[in-house]
Design an enzyme around this catalytic site. Structure first.
Site, short mmCIF file in Angstrom:
data_model
loop_
_atom_site.label_atom_id
_atom_site.label_comp_id
_atom_site.label_asym_id
_atom_site.label_seq_id
_atom_site.Cartn_x
_atom_site.Cartn_y
_atom_site.Cartn_z
N HIS A 5 0.90 -1.16 0.00
CA HIS A 5 0.00 0.00 0.00
C HIS A 5 0.94 1.21 0.00
O HIS A 5 2.02 1.15 0.58
CB HIS A 5 -0.84 0.09 1.28
N ASP A 39 2.47 1.84 3.32
CA ASP A 39 3.43 0.83 3.82
C ASP A 39 4.85 1.26 3.48
O ASP A 39 5.79 0.97 4.22
CB ASP A 39 3.20 -0.53 3.13
N MET A 47 2.40 -5.79 -7.96
CA MET A 47 1.11 -5.19 -7.60
C MET A 47 1.33 -4.06 -6.60
O MET A 47 2.22 -4.12 -5.75
CB MET A 47 0.21 -6.28 -6.99
N GLU A 101 -11.04 -6.14 -4.88
CA GLU A 101 -10.99 -7.21 -3.87
C GLU A 101 -12.21 -7.15 -2.96
O GLU A 101 -12.41 -6.19 -2.23
CB GLU A 101 -9.72 -7.09 -3.03
N LYS A 155 -14.80 -8.34 0.18
CA LYS A 155 -14.78 -8.88 1.55
C LYS A 155 -16.15 -8.59 2.13
O LYS A 155 -16.71 -7.52 1.91
CB LYS A 155 -13.67 -8.21 2.37
N GLU A 208 -9.86 -13.30 -2.38
CA GLU A 208 -9.02 -13.74 -1.25
C GLU A 208 -9.69 -14.93 -0.56
O GLU A 208 -10.90 -14.89 -0.26
CB GLU A 208 -8.81 -12.62 -0.24
N HIS A 214 -11.68 -14.18 2.62
CA HIS A 214 -12.89 -13.36 2.49
C HIS A 214 -14.08 -14.15 1.99
O HIS A 214 -15.20 -13.96 2.48
CB HIS A 214 -12.61 -12.15 1.58
N ASP A 263 -5.35 -13.41 -3.71
CA ASP A 263 -4.79 -13.31 -2.34
C ASP A 263 -4.94 -14.66 -1.66
O ASP A 263 -6.04 -15.10 -1.34
CB ASP A 263 -5.55 -12.25 -1.52
N ASP A 306 -11.63 -12.16 10.02
CA ASP A 306 -10.60 -12.37 9.01
C ASP A 306 -9.30 -12.83 9.65
O ASP A 306 -8.59 -12.06 10.29
CB ASP A 306 -10.37 -11.04 8.28
N ASP A 328 -6.63 -14.54 8.08
CA ASP A 328 -5.42 -14.37 7.25
C ASP A 328 -4.32 -15.35 7.66
O ASP A 328 -3.14 -14.98 7.72
CB ASP A 328 -4.88 -12.93 7.37
N ASP A 373 -1.57 -12.96 1.05
CA ASP A 373 -2.01 -11.86 1.90
C ASP A 373 -2.31 -12.47 3.26
O ASP A 373 -3.47 -12.65 3.63
CB ASP A 373 -3.25 -11.20 1.30
#
Ligand code: DIG
Ligand code: MN
Ligand code: MN
Length: 389
Positions: free
Chosen positions: A56, A59, A90, A183, A185, A219, A222, A247, A257, A259, A289
């Site tokens: 991102h 980040d 990406m 994406e 969710k 994902e 999700h 993802d 979530d 992950d 992810d």
């Protein structure tokens, strides 16, 4: 020599800076790991055998960084990419952390917030394009509602469409050639997120001005949060030519979530996904992810990253074994013989065909007597996965 599950660049394994760089904070406790810089994370991923790193905007470049600090950060990051050979397939925008977005970004009721979200995204697209990104992900973490007492959801759908259309024009105007991957969710952090599933996103894409440049980034976690079969969702995206990115992680059904590390919760579901991706020749990045447990130290975070890739490679090998397994292939042939005469619909419609089909006689009871050996097939696959075949 035991098979080495050593990841190689051609496997296209990627991680986001926010995944291996996650310092372990959660809604119930502060970070537990000292932060690592983007440069340190690039080297951690390169050492683990990854092909690429995603981010991102925030980040990599803190939201309040001065232009000179931004340039230095980007320059150091580029040097680390050059030293390690890692790529940036990406990029994406953080439109969910800053308080300005607490009631949404593109769907906010406040036009000034919507405009700020567009500006932030255009600048993040510039950064992604500068670092070579080919896919641009949009995850609407704050595009949702806790109550439907507010404006009708159609306002949100219209505003999200306006934003994606605007940014698709910016992409074309700049000549970036980015492929947008939306994406979905179902919820979290908002009580309900708009466009909750792959199916909802695929339908939304058809309402855009440039639908050909927009796909999805499904994902695992999700779709599992919605209790859905992830491989079926990915298959529909692939069938529509919209599987622009993916993802990978893992997730118990009906939970927040999680992950988890790829394959950590349901290796059998992960197997069918890997079998599908390899069978259809998916050419995009295998992006994890996923996040290490809060209990992990940095050494365990590296083990987590290696585990994501190793599990994918083990399941890829299992899929190859399944393809080479005569008994399984014979069963698949029995269940779905290639030579099966095509049904009428596959041959296309004709008035004559329909008239004759309506007159055709069927022995419905005999049809009902036909059985399929799915128990045998599924047990053979289970034997394969459990290592007894
Ligand atoms: C969460 O699953 C989201 C964010 O981490 C990011 O915007 C996107 C990128 O894959 N996934
Ligand atoms: Mn997630
Ligand atoms: Mn994601």
């Amino acid at each position: 020599m035991p098979h080495s599950y050593q990841p190689r660049p051609e496997h296209k394994f990627t991680f986001g800076l926010w995944t291996v760089g996650n310092p372990g904070g959660d809604p119930f406790g502060p970070p537990v790991r000292n932060p690592r810089s983007p440069v340190e994370l690039v080297h951690l991923l390169a050492d683990a055998g990854a092909y690429g790193v995603n981010f991102h905007d925030d980040d990599l470049v803190p939201i309040d960084a001065s232009p000179s600090k931004r340039d230095r950060i980007v320059s150091d990051f580029k040097d680390a990419l050059d030293e390690t050979g890692l790529t940036v397939p990406m990029a994406t925008t953080n439109l969910f952390s800053d308080p300005a977005f607490r009631d949404g970004a593109f769907t906010s009721h406040d036009p000034e917030v919507r405009d700020y979200a567009l500006q932030k995204t255009m600048r993040a697209m510039d950064l992604g394009a500068e670092l070579g990104a080919e896919v641009y992900v949009f995850w609407g973490g704050r595009e949702g509602a806790e109550t439907d007492a507010g404006q009708p959801p159609t306002d949100a759908i219209k505003r999200y469409r306006e934003a994606i259309n605007y940014l698709a024009e910016y992409n074309a105007d700049q000549g970036y050639g980015l492929r947008f991957a939306l994406e979905p969710k179902p919820n979290e952090p908002r009580g309900n997120l708009f466009f909750p599933t792959v199916g909802a996103m695929l339908a939304f894409i058809q309402t855009l001005d440039r639908p050909e440049t927009v796909g999805v980034n499904p994902e695992v976690a999700h779709e599992h949060m919605s209790g859905l079969n992830f491989t079926h969702a990915v298959a529909q995206a692939h069938d529509a030519g919209k599987l622009f990115h993916i993802d990978l992680n893992d997730q118990a059904f009906g939970r927040y979530d999680q992950d988890f590390r790829f394959g950590a919760e349901s290796p059998k579901r992960a197997f069918f996904l890997v079998r599908f991706l390899e069978k259809v020749g998916y050419e995009g990045p295998r992006h994890f992810d996923a996040h290490a447990h809060r209990t992990s130290g940095w050494e365990d975070v590296r083990v987590f990253a290696e585990g994501c890739m190793k599990t994918y490679l083990i399941l890829k090998e299992k899929a190859e074994q399944m393809r080479a397994d005569d008994e399984i292939q014979a069963l698949l042939g029995e269940i779905n013989p290639d030579g099966h005469a095509q049904s009428e619909a596959a041959n296309g419609f004709s008035s004559e065909g329909a008239a004759s089909l309506k007159e055709r006689s069927f022995d419905r009871e005999a049809l009902g007597e036909r059985t399929q050996p799915y128990e045998r097939l599924d047990q053979l696959v289970t034997d394969l996965l459990l290592g007894v075949r």
